[in-house]
Design a protein around this motif. Structure first.
Motif, PDB file in Angstrom:
ATOM      1  N   SER A  25       0.781  -1.298  -0.142  1.00  9.97           N
ATOM      2  CA  SER A  25       0.036   0.066   0.122  1.00  9.97           C
ATOM      3  C   SER A  25       0.954   1.326  -0.107  1.00  9.97           C
ATOM      4  O   SER A  25       0.566   2.047  -0.765  1.00  9.97           O
ATOM      5  N   PRO A  26       1.888   1.416   0.789  1.00  6.04           N
ATOM      6  CA  PRO A  26       2.732   2.501   0.670  1.00  6.04           C
ATOM      7  C   PRO A  26       3.184   2.866  -0.719  1.00  6.04           C
ATOM      8  O   PRO A  26       3.543   4.071  -0.763  1.00  6.04           O
ATOM      9  N   ALA A  27       3.511   2.065  -1.364  1.00  4.85           N
ATOM     10  CA  ALA A  27       3.835   2.271  -2.813  1.00  4.85           C
ATOM     11  C   ALA A  27       3.442   3.350  -3.561  1.00  4.85           C
ATOM     12  O   ALA A  27       3.886   3.881  -4.712  1.00  4.85           O
ATOM     13  N   GLY A  28       2.000   3.800  -3.626  1.00  6.40           N
ATOM     14  CA  GLY A  28       1.355   4.561  -4.180  1.00  6.40           C
ATOM     15  C   GLY A  28       1.400   5.992  -3.518  1.00  6.40           C
ATOM     16  O   GLY A  28       0.691   6.898  -3.979  1.00  6.40           O
ATOM     17  N   LYS A  29       1.874   6.261  -2.236  1.00  4.19           N
ATOM     18  CA  LYS A  29       1.733   7.488  -1.553  1.00  4.19           C
ATOM     19  C   LYS A  29       2.863   8.425  -1.895  1.00  4.19           C
ATOM     20  O   LYS A  29       3.988   7.909  -2.495  1.00  4.19           O
ATOM     21  N   ALA A  66       6.025  16.189 -12.687  1.00  3.65           N
ATOM     22  CA  ALA A  66       5.032  15.344 -12.516  1.00  3.65           C
ATOM     23  C   ALA A  66       4.883  14.795 -11.328  1.00  3.65           C
ATOM     24  O   ALA A  66       3.607  14.765 -10.891  1.00  3.65           O
ATOM     25  N   GLY A  67       5.880  14.513 -10.386  1.00  2.00           N
ATOM     26  CA  GLY A  67       5.853  14.231  -9.001  1.00  2.00           C
ATOM     27  C   GLY A  67       5.236  15.227  -8.114  1.00  2.00           C
ATOM     28  O   GLY A  67       4.179  14.985  -7.392  1.00  2.00           O
ATOM     29  N   ALA A  68       5.570  16.602  -8.515  1.00  2.67           N
ATOM     30  CA  ALA A  68       5.071  17.546  -7.611  1.00  2.67           C
ATOM     31  C   ALA A  68       3.778  17.848  -7.973  1.00  2.67           C
ATOM     32  O   ALA A  68       2.929  18.181  -7.013  1.00  2.67           O
ATOM     33  N   VAL A  69       3.449  17.961  -9.070  1.00  2.77           N
ATOM     34  CA  VAL A  69       2.146  18.458  -9.499  1.00  2.77           C
ATOM     35  C   VAL A  69       0.949  17.215  -8.982  1.00  2.77           C
ATOM     36  O   VAL A  69       0.134  17.614  -8.584  1.00  2.77           O
ATOM     37  N   ALA A  70       1.574  16.007  -9.279  1.00  2.50           N
ATOM     38  CA  ALA A  70       0.411  14.692  -8.790  1.00  2.50           C
ATOM     39  C   ALA A  70       0.254  15.159  -7.308  1.00  2.50           C
ATOM     40  O   ALA A  70      -0.895  14.715  -6.679  1.00  2.50           O
ATOM     41  N   THR A  71       1.130  15.462  -6.579  1.00  4.00           N
ATOM     42  CA  THR A  71       1.342  15.529  -5.058  1.00  4.00           C
ATOM     43  C   THR A  71       0.157  16.760  -4.867  1.00  4.00           C
ATOM     44  O   THR A  71      -0.504  16.743  -4.021  1.00  4.00           O
ATOM     45  N   PHE A 104      -2.269   7.616  -9.826  1.00  7.75           N
ATOM     46  CA  PHE A 104      -2.270   8.875 -10.197  1.00  7.75           C
ATOM     47  C   PHE A 104      -0.808   9.271 -10.108  1.00  7.75           C
ATOM     48  O   PHE A 104      -0.188   9.605 -10.994  1.00  7.75           O
ATOM     49  N   GLY A 105      -0.259   9.441  -9.084  1.00  7.11           N
ATOM     50  CA  GLY A 105       0.969  10.000  -8.778  1.00  7.11           C
ATOM     51  C   GLY A 105       2.098   8.862  -9.307  1.00  7.11           C
ATOM     52  O   GLY A 105       2.924   9.328 -10.086  1.00  7.11           O
ATOM     53  N   PRO A 106       2.191   7.672  -8.962  1.00  4.51           N
ATOM     54  CA  PRO A 106       3.168   6.756  -9.748  1.00  4.51           C
ATOM     55  C   PRO A 106       2.886   6.811 -10.938  1.00  4.51           C
ATOM     56  O   PRO A 106       3.981   6.829 -11.818  1.00  4.51           O
ATOM     57  N   GLY A 107       1.654   6.765 -11.650  1.00  4.11           N
ATOM     58  CA  GLY A 107       1.653   6.604 -12.906  1.00  4.11           C
ATOM     59  C   GLY A 107       1.940   7.916 -13.916  1.00  4.11           C
ATOM     60  O   GLY A 107       2.557   7.744 -14.672  1.00  4.11           O
TER      61      GLY A 107
END
Length: 185
Positions: A25-29, A66-71, A104-107
């Motif tokens: 589960s933490p993998a998508g945070k 991508a990572g920052a905007v998803a967050t 969303f974020g990891p993708g």
């Protein structure tokens, strides 16, 4: 349709698949995919070829973006978008679940990295695209098994990831083209 799929895919408590999904589960945070974006950016900068070129720096920046905007968008989606009732695996039926942040974020990070790596000649297009497409399924699929997300939440997260990755890739192309034009003059 979500409920019918839930009944067919849910893993009962104590089942090894459920235990594995809970452990993953933490993998998508955000605290996992933002460092992954940083690692992917470093990899892009250090990969064989034109190490440290403006184009590589631009690509690394697109991945970090991508990572920052998803967050930033994840909590915004929770407030702005209409939310379905949470699946039965949530303690609160009012918990925002759409779109799946685990998809969303990891993708977004994976798809942006795949695009940049392909354009920079670091990875083969088919391999990069297949690996990137699998990331949201790996990070969010388990959320369906443990009834924390509906399948439509994961699909929504995947489509949002694709949209954000496309925007980051477009920005990468615009900046990259600008650098190339400057170098030609």
């Amino acid at each position: 349709m979500d409920d019918a799929l839930r009944r067919r895919t849910r893993a009962p408590r104590g089942h090894p698949a459920r235990d594995a999904a809970e452990a993953a589960s933490p993998a998508g945070k955000w605290w996992t995919y933002v460092p992954a974006a940083l690692a992917a950016s470093a990899w892009l900068l250090r990969a064989p070829g034109e190490r440290g070129s403006r184009s590589r720096w631009t690509g690394a920046g697109a991945v970090m973006l991508a990572g920052a905007v998803a967050t930033a968008l994840n909590p915004t989606f929770d407030v702005v978008l209409p939310q379905p009732p949470a699946p039965p695996g949530h303690r609160s039926r009012n918990k925002p679940v759409f779109p799946s942040g685990h998809a969303f974020g990891p993708g977004a990070v994976a798809l942006t990295t795949a695009y940049v790596a392909t354009r920079e000649g670091i990875a083969r297009p088919g391999t990069a695209a297949a690996a990137a497409a699998a990331v949201p399924l790996a990070t969010a699929g388990g959320r369906v098994l443990v009834e924390k997300h509906w399948a439509s939440d994961v699909l929504g997260g995947y489509l949002a990831a694709l949209s954000l990755a496309a925007a980051c890739a477009a920005l990468y192309e615009v900046v990259r083209e600008g650098w190339e034009e400057q170098e030609d003059t």
